[in-house]
Design a protein around this motif. Structure first.
Motif, PDB file in Angstrom:
ATOM      1  N   SER A  75     -10.626   8.904   5.980  1.00  0.00           N
ATOM      2  CA  SER A  75      -9.840   9.797   4.875  1.00  0.00           C
ATOM      3  C   SER A  75     -10.453  10.564   4.263  1.00  0.00           C
ATOM      4  N   LEU A  76     -11.645  10.219   3.576  1.00  0.00           N
ATOM      5  CA  LEU A  76     -12.571  10.844   2.726  1.00  0.00           C
ATOM      6  C   LEU A  76     -13.172  11.900   3.443  1.00  0.00           C
ATOM      7  N   ARG A  77     -13.706  11.666   4.606  1.00  0.00           N
ATOM      8  CA  ARG A  77     -14.146  12.815   5.519  1.00  0.00           C
ATOM      9  C   ARG A  77     -13.132  13.928   5.695  1.00  0.00           C
ATOM     10  N   TYR A  81       0.729  -1.103   0.050  1.00  0.00           N
ATOM     11  CA  TYR A  81      -0.073  -0.037   0.130  1.00  0.00           C
ATOM     12  C   TYR A  81       0.887   1.192   0.122  1.00  0.00           C
ATOM     13  N   ASP A  82       0.478   2.272  -0.441  1.00  0.00           N
ATOM     14  CA  ASP A  82       1.101   3.458  -0.793  1.00  0.00           C
ATOM     15  C   ASP A  82       0.317   4.737  -0.980  1.00  0.00           C
ATOM     16  N   GLY A  83      -0.964   4.909  -0.187  1.00  0.00           N
ATOM     17  CA  GLY A  83      -1.865   5.940  -0.359  1.00  0.00           C
ATOM     18  C   GLY A  83      -2.897   5.406  -1.385  1.00  0.00           C
ATOM     19  N   ALA A  84      -3.835   6.277  -1.746  1.00  0.00           N
ATOM     20  CA  ALA A  84      -4.962   6.042  -2.570  1.00  0.00           C
ATOM     21  C   ALA A  84      -5.663   7.347  -3.050  1.00  0.00           C
ATOM     22  N   SER A  85      -6.402   7.107  -4.182  1.00  0.00           N
ATOM     23  CA  SER A  85      -7.423   7.886  -4.584  1.00  0.00           C
ATOM     24  C   SER A  85      -8.760   7.274  -4.379  1.00  0.00           C
ATOM     25  N   PHE A  86      -9.773   8.244  -4.605  1.00  0.00           N
ATOM     26  CA  PHE A  86     -11.232   7.776  -4.233  1.00  0.00           C
ATOM     27  C   PHE A  86     -11.903   7.494  -5.619  1.00  0.00           C
ATOM     28  N   HIS A  87     -12.171   6.283  -5.937  1.00  0.00           N
ATOM     29  CA  HIS A  87     -12.835   5.647  -7.091  1.00  0.00           C
ATOM     30  C   HIS A  87     -14.437   6.387  -6.831  1.00  0.00           C
ATOM     31  N   TYR A  88     -14.889   6.661  -7.758  1.00  0.00           N
ATOM     32  CA  TYR A  88     -16.488   7.139  -7.640  1.00  0.00           C
ATOM     33  C   TYR A  88     -17.281   6.143  -7.460  1.00  0.00           C
ATOM     34  N   VAL A  89     -16.938   4.828  -7.524  1.00  0.00           N
ATOM     35  CA  VAL A  89     -17.878   3.760  -7.156  1.00  0.00           C
ATOM     36  C   VAL A  89     -17.863   3.057  -6.048  1.00  0.00           C
ATOM     37  N   PRO A 103       1.252  14.551  -1.761  1.00  0.00           N
ATOM     38  CA  PRO A 103      -0.128  14.306  -1.274  1.00  0.00           C
ATOM     39  C   PRO A 103      -0.955  13.465  -1.853  1.00  0.00           C
ATOM     40  N   VAL A 104      -1.770  12.854  -0.969  1.00  0.00           N
ATOM     41  CA  VAL A 104      -2.718  11.900  -1.553  1.00  0.00           C
ATOM     42  C   VAL A 104      -4.055  11.877  -0.831  1.00  0.00           C
ATOM     43  N   ASP A 105      -4.971  11.240  -1.160  1.00  0.00           N
ATOM     44  CA  ASP A 105      -6.377  11.202  -0.662  1.00  0.00           C
ATOM     45  C   ASP A 105      -6.438  10.274   0.431  1.00  0.00           C
ATOM     46  N   GLY A 106      -6.238   8.990  -0.134  1.00  0.00           N
ATOM     47  CA  GLY A 106      -6.608   7.924   0.874  1.00  0.00           C
ATOM     48  C   GLY A 106      -5.599   7.592   2.010  1.00  0.00           C
ATOM     49  N   LEU A 107      -6.045   7.132   2.959  1.00  0.00           N
ATOM     50  CA  LEU A 107      -5.330   6.509   4.072  1.00  0.00           C
ATOM     51  C   LEU A 107      -5.815   4.781   4.100  1.00  0.00           C
ATOM     52  N   VAL A 108      -4.396   4.375   4.155  1.00  0.00           N
ATOM     53  CA  VAL A 108      -4.622   2.661   4.296  1.00  0.00           C
ATOM     54  C   VAL A 108      -3.895   2.613   5.756  1.00  0.00           C
ATOM     55  N   GLY A 139     -11.540  19.487   4.047  1.00  0.00           N
ATOM     56  CA  GLY A 139     -10.334  20.373   3.781  1.00  0.00           C
ATOM     57  C   GLY A 139      -8.911  19.956   4.299  1.00  0.00           C
ATOM     58  N   HIS A 140      -8.879  18.756   4.770  1.00  0.00           N
ATOM     59  CA  HIS A 140      -7.537  18.743   5.257  1.00  0.00           C
ATOM     60  C   HIS A 140      -6.734  17.949   4.272  1.00  0.00           C
ATOM     61  N   ARG A 141      -5.429  17.891   4.556  1.00  0.00           N
ATOM     62  CA  ARG A 141      -4.495  17.471   3.581  1.00  0.00           C
ATOM     63  C   ARG A 141      -3.655  15.832   4.216  1.00  0.00           C
ATOM     64  N   ILE A 142      -3.582  15.071   3.265  1.00  0.00           N
ATOM     65  CA  ILE A 142      -2.879  13.606   3.674  1.00  0.00           C
ATOM     66  C   ILE A 142      -1.627  13.467   3.082  1.00  0.00           C
ATOM     67  N   LEU A 143      -0.661  13.109   3.635  1.00  0.00           N
ATOM     68  CA  LEU A 143       0.833  12.825   3.014  1.00  0.00           C
ATOM     69  C   LEU A 143       1.044  11.191   2.970  1.00  0.00           C
ATOM     70  N   SER A 144       1.817  10.944   1.814  1.00  0.00           N
ATOM     71  CA  SER A 144       2.356   9.588   1.824  1.00  0.00           C
ATOM     72  C   SER A 144       3.934  10.014   1.525  1.00  0.00           C
ATOM     73  N   VAL A 145       4.576   9.205   2.568  1.00  0.00           N
ATOM     74  CA  VAL A 145       6.172   9.684   2.645  1.00  0.00           C
ATOM     75  C   VAL A 145       6.616   8.206   2.161  1.00  0.00           C
ATOM     76  N   GLU A 146       7.060   8.421   1.098  1.00  0.00           N
ATOM     77  CA  GLU A 146       7.587   7.153   0.140  1.00  0.00           C
ATOM     78  C   GLU A 146       8.910   6.464   0.807  1.00  0.00           C
ATOM     79  N   ASP A 147       9.754   7.245   1.172  1.00  0.00           N
ATOM     80  CA  ASP A 147      10.837   6.649   1.704  1.00  0.00           C
ATOM     81  C   ASP A 147      10.828   6.235   3.263  1.00  0.00           C
TER      82      ASP A 147
END
Length: 375
Positions: free
Chosen positions: A216-218, A150-158, A180-185, A223-231
């Motif tokens: 994470s969607l809420r 897992y490495d963060g995510a976006s929100f698919h409309y379905v 910056p990403v949208d989804g928290l895993v 209006g809050h920001r979520i980050l993915s720190v890939e290293d």
């Protein structure tokens, strides 16, 4: 100011650097249910961080294995909050955030093993971006660290996660910085618990599955920001038997929660106009998933999930009103049309892979048509 000397934060803000470090102290909160196989590796990695962590708290979700015995015998310095019953990971995570003595919480699942510099890297990313309220590391498969899980995510409309770098070889994974990403895993994340709890925390009615997607969607809607720190790297083990899906047959309980929770998430969080415009795509996915549950023998629990969703709809609508009243980010700026992310087991056969590709293409096409109309 909060009790631990942290500045009070507002939604979607960037108020400039505070006088001192934004993150003065961190509490680690480990969510545990029947984790005797994983706990030692998880806790040993946290204890190795030494004074970086102000406290380590294990929230036990009514384990019936030797978890409590192991904690009492081998980890006397670790605090334990025993809930007595299994209310799902959301219940444990919320209880841990409320009980932690610091505003900033390193939330860790019991099957995560953190590399020594994870906290330092997450902390640095949040100190550099005061609009962000959460940072998560990149998780690799524990049995094969050359593969991203897992490495963060976006929100698919379905109502699904579009996962970044999912099951991709690490050498081919996109990005090696902070993005910056949208989804928290929710395997591991450094989170501003005051903001998370102010947004309702994890929705405990989900029990499991989609609960991190929902939070994470809420947060993003507000209006809050979520980050993915890939290293920053975490090794992710095999998860909870009967729910997690790696190499075994698709679990029956997972089929129920997928059927119910995905619709709770959609109705709570998507605008009515968005749901209307996206309904053909949602229906196409629903029919495709119905074929899968028929083939896997889970039709009964799938239908039961839909019935429970309808039964509890008044509760979902009450939650929806609160979320929508605080909306700061439009659906058109949050939702994507693809790619459709499916577990490798589901598309292992060539025919399944081709059908999944066709489904992905149809969903992408519909979103391309309606996305300009979404508000």
């Amino acid at each position: 100011m909060t009790a631990d000397g942290q500045p009070v934060a507002g939604g979607g803000r960037d108020q400039g650097a505070p006088a001192g470090p934004r993150i003065a102290a961190v509490s680690a909160v480990v969510c545990n249910f029947n984790g005797e196989t994983y706990l030692a590796a998880c806790l040993d990695a946290l204890l190795a961080m030494g004074e970086e962590l102000d406290e380590i708290l294990v929230v036990d979700n009514g384990s019936t294995d030797r978890s409590i015995e192991i904690l009492e015998r081998d980890y006397p310095s670790v605090d334990v909050l025993a809930l007595g019953v299994n209310g799902g990971p959301g219940t444990a995570r919320n209880a841990g955030m409320r009980a932690a003595r610091n505003r900033w919480v390193l939330a860790v699942d019991n099957d995560a093993v953190l590399e020594p510099d994870v906290l330092a890297k997450l902390r640095a990313a949040l100190e550099a971006d005061h609009a962000a309220v959460l940072a998560q590391p990149r998780s690799l498969v524990h049995s094969d660290p050359s593969t991203v899980h897992y490495d963060g995510a976006s929100f698919h409309y379905v109502g699904l996660f579009t996962l970044r770098n999912f099951w991709r070889p690490l050498a081919q994974a996109e990005g090696h910085g902070t993005v910056p990403v949208d989804g928290l895993v929710s395997i591991c994340a450094l989170i501003d618990r005051d903001i998370a709890l102010d947004q309702g925390g994890y929705d405990e009615d989900f029990f499991i599955l989609f609960e991190d997607f929902d939070l994470s969607l809420r947060l993003r809607i507000a209006g809050h920001r979520i980050l993915s720190v890939e290293d920053a790297i975490v090794l992710h083990n095999a998860g909870t038997p009967g729910i997690s899906f790696r190499n075994e047959q698709y679990p029956r309980r997972r089929a129920f929660y997928h059927s119910r929770n995905r619709w709770i998430l959609l109705i709570k969080n998507h605008g009515w106009w968005t749901l209307l415009l996206s309904s053909p795509g949602i229906l196409v996915y629903e029919l495709a998933w119905l074929v899968f549950v028929l083939r896997s023998g889970h039709l009964g629990v799938h239908l039961r999930g839909k019935w429970v969703f309808v039964r509890d709809l008044p509760t979902t609508l009450r939650k929806r009103r609160r979320i929508q009243s605080g909306r700061r980010t439009r659906d058109r700026d949050l939702l994507v049309g693809g790619p459709l992310t499916l577990s490798p087991q589901l598309v292992a056969k060539p025919v399944a892979a081709r059908l999944a590709g066709l489904l992905d293409g149809v969903l992408r096409l519909w979103w391309a048509l309606v996305q300009p109309l979404v508000r």
